[in-house]
Design an enzyme around this catalytic site. Structure first.
Site, short mmCIF file in Angstrom:
data_model
loop_
_atom_site.label_atom_id
_atom_site.label_comp_id
_atom_site.label_asym_id
_atom_site.label_seq_id
_atom_site.Cartn_x
_atom_site.Cartn_y
_atom_site.Cartn_z
N ARG A 235 11.85 -13.52 -2.17
CA ARG A 235 11.12 -13.47 -3.37
C ARG A 235 9.45 -13.50 -3.59
NH1 ARG A 235 14.23 -18.96 -5.23
NH2 ARG A 235 13.99 -19.18 -2.92
N GLU B 220 16.47 -26.68 7.19
CA GLU B 220 16.91 -28.07 7.23
C GLU B 220 18.39 -28.25 8.03
OE1 GLU B 220 18.23 -31.32 3.82
OE2 GLU B 220 17.73 -29.35 3.23
#
Length: 180
Positions: free
Chosen positions: A67, A104
């Site tokens: 992005r 994560e």
């Protein structure tokens, strides 16, 4: 005038609770991208910030996969400078350097072409969102490997409660919108 532009940009970000998993409040920039006025305002605000803060020449905007590729080229065009890609591992041809970083759940890698930046060139790194700072931190590490001068890292959205900007020290960080 700047405040009305910022409000236009903020209206282009929507929230989705419990996506992609329970307890996460996802900030979606899709409406901003659909609205040419809001997208233009985001680029103008980022460009104005860079012009005001960095009186010295910026050589390149460096965008993060994927992005950062939405904002980086438009920002570079607005500033009249070039754009450089940092991609996920295995996506760039030719000789590259890479760095890994923690997610994560697991690890990921970013890479850049070895000849993309010359030592001493001044760059600004851009992405859409700052969360934990892992991706942006890895991008800064790649720039250090190439001996680039990272003037600043910036994003459209910052999730302040995750304290990602702390991982970038001493690189200055700027975001247009902050959410807790």
């Amino acid at each position: 005038m700047a405040e009305s532009k910022l409000q236009l940009v903020a209206r282009g970000v929507r929230s989705f609770p419990d996506f992609p998993k329970p307890g996460i409040l996802f900030r979606d920039i899709s409406p901003l991208l659909k609205d040419p006025d809001a997208f233009r305002a985001s680029i103008e605000l980022l460009a104005d910030h860079l012009k005001e803060k960095h009186k010295t020449k910026i050589d390149y905007i460096v965008g993060l996969d994927a992005r950062g590729f939405l904002f980086g080229p438009s920002l570079a065009q607005k500033l009249g400078i070039g754009f450089v890609l940092i991609r996920k591992r295995g996506k760039l041809p030719g000789p590259t350097i890479s760095t890994s970083y923690s997610l994560e759940y697991g690890e990921a890698e970013l890479e850049i072409q070895k000849d993309a930046i010359e030592p001493g060139q001044k760059v600004v790194i851009v992405d859409d969102l700052m969360a934990t700072g892992g991706t942006m931190g890895a991008a800064c590490k790649l720039m250090q490997s190439l001996k680039a001068n990272v003037l600043e890292a910036l994003t459209l959205v910052e999730l302040t409660s995750l304290k990602g900007r702390e991982k970038l020290t001493p690189v200055p960080f700027f975001s247009l919108l902050q959410y807790n």
